[in-house]
Design a protein around this motif. Sequence first.
Motif, mmCIF file in Angstrom:
data_model
loop_
_atom_site.group_PDB
_atom_site.id
_atom_site.type_symbol
_atom_site.label_atom_id
_atom_site.label_comp_id
_atom_site.label_asym_id
_atom_site.label_seq_id
_atom_site.Cartn_x
_atom_site.Cartn_y
_atom_site.Cartn_z
ATOM 1 N N ALA A 230 63.288 -50.513 -20.129
ATOM 2 C CA ALA A 230 63.335 -50.029 -19.143
ATOM 3 C C ALA A 230 62.259 -49.176 -18.067
ATOM 4 C CB ALA A 230 64.208 -49.192 -19.365
ATOM 5 N N ARG B 23 60.319 -51.690 -16.970
ATOM 6 C CA ARG B 23 60.866 -52.237 -15.497
ATOM 7 C C ARG B 23 60.532 -50.924 -14.495
ATOM 8 N NH1 ARG B 23 60.534 -55.666 -13.809
ATOM 9 N NH2 ARG B 23 58.955 -56.509 -15.267
ATOM 10 N N TYR C 48 65.444 -45.663 -14.467
ATOM 11 C CA TYR C 48 66.319 -46.131 -13.717
ATOM 12 C C TYR C 48 66.767 -44.896 -12.395
ATOM 13 C CZ TYR C 48 67.090 -50.658 -15.746
ATOM 14 O OH TYR C 48 67.121 -51.675 -16.143
ATOM 15 N N ILE D 190 63.484 -45.410 -10.407
ATOM 16 C CA ILE D 190 63.414 -46.963 -9.765
ATOM 17 C C ILE D 190 64.726 -47.090 -8.317
ATOM 18 C CG2 ILE D 190 64.980 -49.938 -10.718
ATOM 19 C CD1 ILE D 190 63.255 -49.220 -13.402
ATOM 20 N N CYS E 63 66.499 -55.836 -13.061
ATOM 21 C CA CYS E 63 66.810 -55.086 -13.647
ATOM 22 C C CYS E 63 68.330 -54.838 -14.320
ATOM 23 C CB CYS E 63 67.027 -53.785 -13.236
ATOM 24 S SG CYS E 63 65.196 -52.754 -12.602
ATOM 25 N N ILE F 22 69.960 -53.681 -16.911
ATOM 26 C CA ILE F 22 71.800 -53.040 -17.765
ATOM 27 C C ILE F 22 72.503 -53.341 -17.688
ATOM 28 C CG2 ILE F 22 72.862 -51.681 -15.725
ATOM 29 C CD1 ILE F 22 70.332 -51.807 -13.897
#
Length: 315
Positions: free
Chosen positions: A122, A125, A221, A224, A244, A248
Amino acid sequence: MKLEQSRNYTELTDFILLGFWTSPEARVPLFLLFLFIYLVIVLGNLSMLTVIKIDSRLHTPMYFFLQNLSFLDLCYSTVIAPKALATFFSKEKKISYNECATQFFFFALFVGTEGFFLAVMAYDRFSAICSPFLYTVHMSQPACIRLVAGSYICGCINSMIQTGFTFSLRFCGENRLDHFFCDVPALIKISCVDTFVNEIVLFILSALIIISTITIILVSYAYILSTVLKIPSTHGRSKTFSTCGSHIAVVSLFYGTVFFMYAQPGSISSPEKSKIVAVFYTLIIPMLNPLIYSLRNTEVKSALKKTLLRKIPWH
């Protein structure tokens, strides 16, 4: 009752894995189903490892982490599946005390490491989408290796604590584990001493790992999503966030089952529920992960096709 039993304590040399209660007619189909799932796990994850290794286009931090995720999935399913398959037709269904402790240690190591690893993915990303110009700095090769090593170290610490606490319990003659592998809830259930401390340690460790890693994932996230929403075009937002989607899906599957299994104090009281959930995270998730990443990722699909075409002789 447990205190009275502990006075008659005798050292156990083995356990009996009861596995699944099935009729003789259902045993062969269930064995074939488990064997099929395990073969898909091996084939899927070895394919991911091979494709990422040989395709230079996939030599990036994201695929380096994905390669390690496939390795973890392959390892912890292999710790469980062969012994579980062997018990289907074994009369004694025995596993030695040392083998049981070893199986649990490596299972806890790989599963715990995967939890930390999903948080690392994570963060990867987050770095790629929110700080693209600094991505090569944040995710340099040394940085990636440190993140992987840190995940294994944290997983190892968790495994050593859980294995130490669990196998310091006393077992007073009852050696039948109502499970298909050596797991904490089943071992706690047959112990003849007070297991309150062990249950609290299991709950606290599980909660710490889940809360810390989920926090990293959610914060990553959140940033993001904030960054993606600032992209003017719908196509740009969709393309950016699509990288992503697979992660997820994997996070949801993994943490949903782990929370259901270990982070609820009442979970230990239901062996049948524990076995069903355990099948999901020891076999189903390692089978689904390479499928999720390959089917949702155009680069992986392209690399797989390229690798397959190399292997097929055209005349």
